[in-house]
Each structure stands twice: as structure tokens, then as C-alpha cells.
Design an enzyme around this catalytic site. Structure first.
Site, PDB file in Angstrom:
ATOM      1  N   ASP A 145      54.019  23.552 -39.124  1.00  0.00           N
ATOM      2  CA  ASP A 145      52.761  24.007 -38.495  1.00  0.00           C
ATOM      3  C   ASP A 145      51.739  24.983 -39.395  1.00  0.00           C
ATOM      4  O   ASP A 145      52.389  25.209 -40.265  1.00  0.00           O
ATOM      5  CB  ASP A 145      53.059  24.869 -37.048  1.00  0.00           C
ATOM      6  N   SER A 146      50.715  25.263 -38.764  1.00  0.00           N
ATOM      7  CA  SER A 146      49.827  26.095 -39.690  1.00  0.00           C
ATOM      8  C   SER A 146      50.365  27.466 -39.813  1.00  0.00           C
ATOM      9  O   SER A 146      50.075  28.214 -40.794  1.00  0.00           O
ATOM     10  CB  SER A 146      48.430  25.961 -39.260  1.00  0.00           C
ATOM     11  N   CYS A 205      51.633  21.052 -35.193  1.00  0.00           N
ATOM     12  CA  CYS A 205      50.179  21.481 -35.254  1.00  0.00           C
ATOM     13  C   CYS A 205      49.440  20.603 -34.555  1.00  0.00           C
ATOM     14  O   CYS A 205      49.322  19.366 -35.176  1.00  0.00           O
ATOM     15  CB  CYS A 205      49.782  21.914 -36.757  1.00  0.00           C
ATOM     16  N   GLU A 238      48.626  35.893 -31.235  1.00  0.00           N
ATOM     17  CA  GLU A 238      49.236  36.757 -32.204  1.00  0.00           C
ATOM     18  C   GLU A 238      49.395  38.017 -32.200  1.00  0.00           C
ATOM     19  O   GLU A 238      50.234  38.547 -32.906  1.00  0.00           O
ATOM     20  CB  GLU A 238      48.489  36.049 -33.715  1.00  0.00           C
ATOM     21  N   CYS A 250      47.281  23.253 -28.323  1.00  0.00           N
ATOM     22  CA  CYS A 250      47.551  24.096 -29.453  1.00  0.00           C
ATOM     23  C   CYS A 250      48.964  24.829 -29.176  1.00  0.00           C
ATOM     24  O   CYS A 250      49.558  25.099 -28.342  1.00  0.00           O
ATOM     25  CB  CYS A 250      46.304  25.096 -29.338  1.00  0.00           C
ATOM     26  N   HIS A 257      49.792  27.692 -30.016  1.00  0.00           N
ATOM     27  CA  HIS A 257      50.144  28.845 -29.372  1.00  0.00           C
ATOM     28  C   HIS A 257      49.866  29.241 -27.793  1.00  0.00           C
ATOM     29  O   HIS A 257      50.093  30.141 -27.294  1.00  0.00           O
ATOM     30  CB  HIS A 257      48.808  29.786 -29.834  1.00  0.00           C
TER      31      HIS A 257
HETATM   32  N1  DGL Z   1      48.516  25.519 -35.104  1.00  0.00           N
HETATM   33  C1  DGL Z   1      47.288  25.095 -34.643  1.00  0.00           C
HETATM   34  C2  DGL Z   1      47.013  24.064 -33.619  1.00  0.00           C
HETATM   35  O1  DGL Z   1      47.915  23.643 -32.991  1.00  0.00           O
HETATM   36  C3  DGL Z   1      46.616  26.540 -34.175  1.00  0.00           C
HETATM   37  C4  DGL Z   1      46.554  27.524 -34.988  1.00  0.00           C
HETATM   38  C5  DGL Z   1      45.499  27.417 -36.170  1.00  0.00           C
HETATM   39  O2  DGL Z   1      44.115  27.006 -36.084  1.00  0.00           O
HETATM   40  O3  DGL Z   1      45.875  26.819 -37.375  1.00  0.00           O
HETATM   41  O4  DGL Z   1      46.127  23.512 -33.440  1.00  0.00           O
END
Ligand code: DGL
Length: 258
Positions: A7-8, A70, A148, A180, A182
Site C-alpha cells: 500500500d502507499s 491500495c 491518520e 480507499c 483508510h
Molecule cells: N492507500 C490509498 C488508497 O487506498 C490512500 C492513501 C493515498 O492517497 O496514498 O487509495
């Protein structure tokens, strides 16, 4: 057998958690690209490059399956990853969509995600391939920092959820996809405000989807979590989402190809 998940950043731990629960004895390697988060507002080319770099790092652990936790990376890079790796690559878009079409009664589905995910129309296109669904999308960029910062129960959160969702809820959606990583952490709040809407959590949907594919994912139950930079948000969320697994920092130069 082992699974690689990237993931990011921290959000994909929601996917890590569900996959860990579903496959307790699998060996699971997670990479959170905390040095380069967010992906959600980056260009397609950049997201593809970062995704390939994360994937290649995890492939070094001899993983049998790669999960792209992600949503933004799943939206832009899934085909490139599938073409360049010799192992199954599973993104979060299709599992979330499959779940949504199962539960919607009026075929009006909301999708929320980063700007990148919404702009890609990845969920919308997949839903429309499967039938006559009316899809209402909304980017909710403030949801990521809220999670976050651990502000899920703060009074501003309710206001922000309403500000973003009122518009698509007014279209009569009966189902909403949390597109997403989060957003599963805001699920209870969203449910409290809109109790009649069915919420699809892509992290759960993805774990169930992998289970249905029937892989033999028995292993030694090892768990390793790598990050590309220190991140206070990661520490906080890691403790609340997955407990005491220790974080291993890797140098970005180890995965960068440029
Ligand atoms: N992990 C990203 C997503 O699910 C969210 C956070 C980001 O913008 O990197 O799209």
C-alpha cells in the site's frame, strides 16, 4: 505459502488485518510506502512506477500471491502488474464490486475514494460492466488525514462525512463502497450517520475473494511489516489495527529504479 501486500502507507493494514484473520497460518509480508504516500493525488505514470517498485521488493520474498491493497494503485497499475509478474495479482477493486452487486437492491451504488481512484473510474467501469448500475462517485480527500490523526470520533469528522456524502446519499444509493484503504476505519461513523446504507469494506471483500479462489495458504504464520520511511501515523495506526508486530524500515533506494 506466502502473500505479499503493498500500500502507499498505513491504510493497507486494514487489508493486512483481514487477510491475516482469514489466513492465520500464511506468511504475510506487507510493504507500506510511507516515504512516498499519498498516491491518491499522483499521476498515473508515477503510481505505476511506484507500484512496480513495491511489487518487485515483495517478489524478493518468494511470495505466491501479490495483493495490491491500495485502491489508487489497484485503479491504475493492476494490469501492468499482472503483465509483469508471474504470480497471481489481486487488487481491491473487483472484490469490492462483486460484493456490492450482491447486496444492492435498487442498483444505485455510491463509491468513495481518493481523487486518483475516482478520476480513474475504476469502480464505476467495473460496476457498469456487470450490469445496469447507477454509480455515484465522490472523492473524500480529508478522510485520509482524519484517520491518520486518529480523529475518527472527533466532532469535526461527522461534519466532514456529511459534507462529502450528502450529495451522493441524496441520489438514493442503498450501498456504498469504501474505495480507499483508510475508510474502513470510518465505517462505524458512516454507519451511525447513514444507518440504512449497506457499507462495502473492500478490505474484507478482498480477503473473502482470495479465500474463494481456493489457494492453499498454509505456512508458518510469519508476519513482517516494512516501511520506506518513519511515520508517526503508521506507528499509531499499526498499534490499533494490528497490535505489536514490529516495523522494519527499508531504504527507499532499495526499491527505487530511477
Ligand atoms: N492507500 C490509498 C488508497 O487506498 C490512500 C492513501 C493515498 O492517497 O496514498 O487509495
Amino acid at each position: 505459502m506466502s502473500i505479499g501486500i503493498f500500500d502507499s502507507g498505513v491504510g493497507g493494514l486494514t487489508v493486512f488485518k483481514e487477510i491475516s484473520k482469514t489466513f492465520p497460518s500464511a506468511d504475510i509480508y506487507y510493504l507500506g510506502d510511507t516515504a512516498r504516500v499519498p498516491y491518491g493525488n499522483k499521476s498515473k505514470e508515477t503510481i505505476i512506477r511506484y507500484s512496480l517498485e513495491c511489487a518487485n521488493y515483495l517478489v524478493g520474498f518468494d511470495i505466491d500471491i501479490l495483493v495490491v491493497a491500495c485502491n489508487t494503485a489497484s485503479s491504475y497499475a493492476i494490469n501492468v502488474l499482472k503483465d509483469s509478474l508471474n504470480i497471481p495479482v489481486i487488487g481491491v477493486i473487483n472484490p469490492g464490486v462483486q460484493e456490492a452487486v450482491k447486496v444492492t437492491k435498487n442498483k444505485k451504488i455510491g463509491v468513495i475514494g481518493t481523487y486518483g481512484t475516482i478520476r480513474s473510474n475504476s469502480y464505476k467501469n467495473r460496476l457498469e460492466e456487470l450490469g445496469e448500475y447507477q454509480v455515484y462517485q465522490k472523492a473524500c480527500p480529508l478522510f485520509v488525514p482524519i484517520v491518520e490523526e486518529g480523529l475518527m470520533n472527533h466532532k469535526i469528522t461527522k461534519l466532514i462525512i456529511k459534507e462529502y456524502l450528502e450529495d451522493i446519499v441524496s441520489k438514493g444509493i442503498d450501498t456504498i463502497i469504501l474505495g480507499c484503504t483508510h475508510y474502513p476505519l470510518l465505517k462505524d461513523k458512516i454507519k451511525e450517520i447513514y444507518p440504512s446504507i449497506t457499507i462495502i469494506d473492500s478490505s474484507k471483500a478482498t480477503a473473502n475473494y482470495i479465500k474463494k479462489l481456493g489457494f492453499d495458504l498454509s505456512g508458518s504464520g510469519n508476519r513482517r511489516i516494512f516501511i520506506t520511511d518513519e511515520s508517526p501515523a503508521f506507528e499509531n495506526l499499526k498499534s490499533s489495527v494490528v497490535g505489536s508486530i514490529k516495523l522494519e524500515k527499508i531504504e527507499l533506494s532499495k526499491i527505487c529504479t530511477l
